[in-house]
Structures are given as C-alpha cells and as structure tokens.
Design a protein around this motif. Structure first.
Motif: not given
Length: 553
Positions: A45-47, A122-133, A227-233
């Motif tokens: 996932y990517e945010s 990241a491997g999950s939507p939440q981790a991708a969002q937190e990493g971008s922030v 934002s919280l990604p909904q679908t994986p890239i």
C-alpha cells in the motif's frame, strides 16, 4: 524459384501455424507464471503527502535548478531521504533506526511547482499512512532546524554579550556606590555606567527581535495530508498478465522459429521452399485419406490436386517434350503414388499415357495401384529377353493409359543410359506422355540417370518421413543435369494402405505351377528375343489380378 531471402509474411504465418500448439503453450505457461506471481506477491500500500516548501532566510537562489526561486527542490527531495530525517521518522514511528525505511520512501516534484510529494509504501494501509506523515513532519522539522540555526547562533552571541555588559554594569555600580558625591572621577564613572546600560538595552532589543524572527520562520507546510489507501498498488494483476503475455508471445514465436529451423523432416510446403529451395507444384492436404490401393477419383480432393498438377506439367512442356520422371527421396510408395495419379490425370484429359514402373524398391508400385501384373516388365526388356512392346499392359478403367511393370528380377537389372534413351524414345512415339516411377535418390543414382533422358523431373516428398537434408541433396542432384526440375509434390505423412507391404495376390496357375511374381523369376529363364521376321519368343503370359477392379473414388 523462391529462396529464403524472398520469404513473405504468409511464410511466417505458415511457420506459426505449424507450431501453434507450441506458441499457445508458451503463452499459457507465461500467463500461469504471471498469475502465480500475482497471487504469491505480498500486497503493498502507498500513501502520499504533499508538502509546500517555502523559502527561508538561509536560502539563496541556485543557478541551473529545475524550478525558479530560492529553493532547489531537487536538493530538498534528497534531504527527505537523508539519514537525519530517516532517524527522526523512525523515532516517531517507534521503529528501529537501523530499519531500511528510506527504501520505502519516494519523493517526486511536480513540474513548475514548489511542492514535494512524499510517498511511503508499507504492507498495510495504516502503516503506509503513518510512514508518510512521519517523513513529512521529520522533513519539515529538519528544514526548520536548519533555517533557525543561524538565528539561534546570533541569539546566543547576543546573550553572551549581554551577560558581559551586565557584569560591567554591576561592577561600575559597585564602584559608584563606594564613592562620595564630591569625589573626582564620579562624573566619568556615571557616564560609563549610562553607556553600559544603553548597550544592555540595545542587546535586549536585538535578542527580542531575533527571537521574533525565529518564531516567524516557516519552512513549509503540508498542503495535502496523507490519506488512508484503500487498494494496494502492488501486485498489479493486469500489469503482470500483460508483462507475461509480452514475454510469452515472443518466446513462443522464437521457439516456433527454432523448431522450424531445427526440424529434420519435411512437414510443410514451407520446408521445401525455405530449406530445400524447391517449388511446390502440388501438395496433397493431410485431411485427404488413402482408403484403397488405387488412384484418386476424378472429383475427389486428391484427384483435383493431381488434375491441377497435370495442368502445370502440360503448360511447362512443349509438344516434343513427353517424358516426365517422378523420383522419391527415401524408399517407399511416394513416387509411385505421384506417378500413378499424374498418369491417370493425364489420361482423363484425353492424352495417351504410358506409366513405367522403374522403381523396384517400393512396397506399393504401379502394378498394385493400376491392377496390372508386374511381369513381364521393364527389366525383362532391358535384359534383352523380351521386346518392349510385349511389356505394355492396358490399365483397367483407363483405355488411354498403358502400364509397364518392373519385370522379373527388376532389382538385379538396373538401367543403362543407352537402354533408357531407347526406351523413352520408343514410348514417346506411341503416346503423348510417358510418366516414369524412378527409384529413390537417397539410395540409388538410377533416378538421375533416367532423368538425364527425360524432359522434366518431379520430386515426390512424403511429409514427416523424408529428411530435409536428403530432400535438399536430391534437388541439388537433379539440378546438376540439364533436365528441368519442375518442383516437388508433397504427400501426407499417412498414406493408409500405401505404407503397408502388399498382400499376396492370387495368381493364375500356369502349366501346373504358380505364376512367378516380380523378383522371383530369374531373368535367364526367359528366352532371348530373336531377330528376324520368323523370330519366336516364349513370353510368360500376363497374370491377371484375382481381385476385381474397384471403381475410382
């Protein structure tokens, strides 16, 4: 004649059609690999957060940068992935600083903007969002620290000087307190104290101004929160399947081409054209079935093929050219089948034709195909035991077609140049065409000898049986003589009853004995032909076939 240099798109299409199963199998395997890769690959996932970068006091215009202004965004993009920013982001995420977080970060700069797009995978939507922030905030904090560092140094220097001035003020005040009002030098000390107090005020004002500047510094701000990604890239199913197709299809085509170039047997007309440099004058489709040991019917699929061959041969020969030699490549019935059907097609067109069986090595020859007797035949005439006219037999069902069998001991009596020339000359005088079933070129040079006295040569090639190297060698051998090589006739791999050893035929008893078949009667048992009008010749009578003649298909 077409050569491989003249290959057309249709020729490549033939190559693909002959190996369609290989191309489809390769593509299917590639698609299966793409599906397996898609299923086994972990989801990513990517945010993305957009950060507007603002100039600060420490920024100066850089010459040659992609964007105009004081900020070089290419440099700032590299700062986002620096070690200091990564360590700060790791601390904010509660991750181990030794983790390779930088590999999960990508930074892009949209054209003609002062914006950095910071993406984290990241491997999950939440981790991708937190990493971008975390990386966005760490970058802004790093830029703020760099922008306020000079002001902090100035504030520190001013505070140091203020402390020094404060000490001097205290010392002057102490000295002034110890002096009487009328003491000399008091006025000067009071003047110095006043100057020090003024300097202290100036420093306090300067420090306050620097602190105000520090608080006013704005290195940038987040204009689009992550934002919280909904679908994986990743994995991308359609992309993986398209890539698999893009790899599998060219690979399949290359394998088909390699199979075509490495094939050892002739399978398709393109093999004769590309690898043997032979024109294909006729090709019997694989779907044509050989049901019985006889020629094709006039209106059957095979009959139409040989009717067209008849027209080609007739158009290539002049009125004085009458002898056509049909030679096979390897031992077998291919040349006999072509010669018999070509002779029959000519006879159906109204020409007088003589079919000559000069191929003793075939399992099914002209006598079996036409229903005539193999003896007496050509070998008997060449040995001088029988006159050539006595070897000619009328073919059933074709009044204008005559057949000459191989004769007794045909394998022991080969042709000579003089005998072949004399035989062809006599037969050509009696009929319009002479079709000769010659021995195979891979095991005998007799076909080349016979062709030297003929007017045209046709090679009979059987699919998936005759080798490409032997076919090419046969074509070269025929081109080394002056007789025109018209081309090749390609027969299917399955000839039905033609590929089997002929069954014994019931023969009429002659003088209480079984009639001898070809290669059973010694040539010496026949009386020589006497010269003169009173010459009498003892000839073995023709032995009729016990099987009734079948109607043409």
């Amino acid at each position: 004649m077409r050569t491989p240099a003249a290959r057309t798109l249709a020729d490549y299409g033939v190559i693909v059609r002959r190996s369609w199963w290989l191309v489809i199998g390769t593509v299917a395997a590639a698609l299966a690999a793409g599906v397996a890769y898609t299923e086994l690959s972990p989801e990513v996932y990517e945010s993305t957060a957009a950060v507007l970068v603002l100039p600060t006091e420490g920024d100066t215009a850089v010459q040659g940068a992609r964007t105009a202004g004081q900020v070089n965004l290419d440099t700032e993009a590299q700062l986002v992935k620096s070690t200091e920013v990564a360590d700060a982001a790791a601390e904010a995420l509660g991750a181990d600083p030794a983790d390779d977080l930088v590999s999960h970060v990508s930074v892009t700069v949209p054209p003609n903007t002062a914006v950095l797009e910071i993406s984290f995978q990241a491997g999950s939507p939440q981790a991708a969002q937190e990493g971008s922030v975390a990386f966005s905030e760490a970058y802004l904090a790093h830029r703020l620290a760099g922008a306020t560092a000079s002001l902090d140094r100035e504030i520190a220097a001013a505070n140091t000087e203020l402390d020094t001035v404060g000490g001097e003020i205290a010392e002057a005040q102490d000295r002034l307190d110890g002096m009487d009002s009328g003491d000399g030098g008091r006025a000067g000390l009071e003047s110095d104290l006043e100057d020090l107090q003024n300097r202290a005020g100036e420093l306090e004002t300067e420090i306050a101004g620097l602190q105000a500047q520090t608080e006013a510094v704005t290195p940038g701000r987040v204009i689009n929160s992550a934002s919280l990604p909904q679908t994986p890239i990743s994995p991308k199913a359609m992309f993986n399947l398209a890539a698999a197709l893009g790899v599998g299809l060219p690979l399949g085509l290359m394998l088909a081409w390699a199979r075509h170039r490495l094939a050892r047997k002739v399978s398709y007309p393109a093999d004769l054209v590309d690898r043997c440099e032979l024109d294909v004058v006729a090709s019997v489709p694989p779907g044509v079935k050989f049901q019985r040991r006889e020629v094709f019917g006039a209106y059957s699929p095979g009959g139409r093929v040989f009717a067209q061959l008849r027209n080609i041969v007739a158009s290539q020969l002049t009125h004085d050219q009458r002898v056509i030699v049909v030679a096979g490549i390897a031992p077998g019935p291919a040349a006999s089948v072509v010669a018999a059907n070509l002779a029959t097609a000519m006879a159906r067109a109204g020409d007088r034709v003589t079919a000559v069986a000069a191929n003793p090595s075939t399992t099914v020859g002209l006598p079996e195909l036409f229903g005539t007797d193999p003896v007496p035949g050509l070998a008997d005439a060449w040995s001088g035991r029988i006159d050539l006219s006595e070897t000619v037999q009328a073919a059933p069902r074709q009044p204008s077609l005559s057949v000459i069998g191989p004769g007794a001991a045909a394998r022991a009596t080969g042709p000579t140049s003089e005998a072949a020339a004399e035989t062809f000359a006599k037969l050509a005088e009696a009929g319009r065409f002479v079709v000769v079933d010659a021995p195979p070129l891979s095991c005998s040079a007799d076909a080349q000898l016979l062709a030297g006295h003929a007017d045209a040569v046709i090679l009979a090639v059987q699919s998936q049986r005759d080798a490409i190297s032997e076919t090419a060698a046969a074509a070269v051998a025929m081109r080394q003589i002056d007789t025109p090589l018209l081309g090749a006739v390609l027969l299917p791999a399955v000839l039905g009853p033609m590929n089997t050893v002929p069954l014994p035929t019931a023969r009429r008893e002659l003088s209480g004995r079984r009639a001898p078949t070809a290669d059973e009667t010694p040539t010496d048992s026949l009386e020589p032909v006497e010269s003169g009008e009173d010459a009498s010749t003892e000839v073995i009578p023709a032995v009729p076939s016990a099987a009734p003649a079948a109607e043409p298909r």
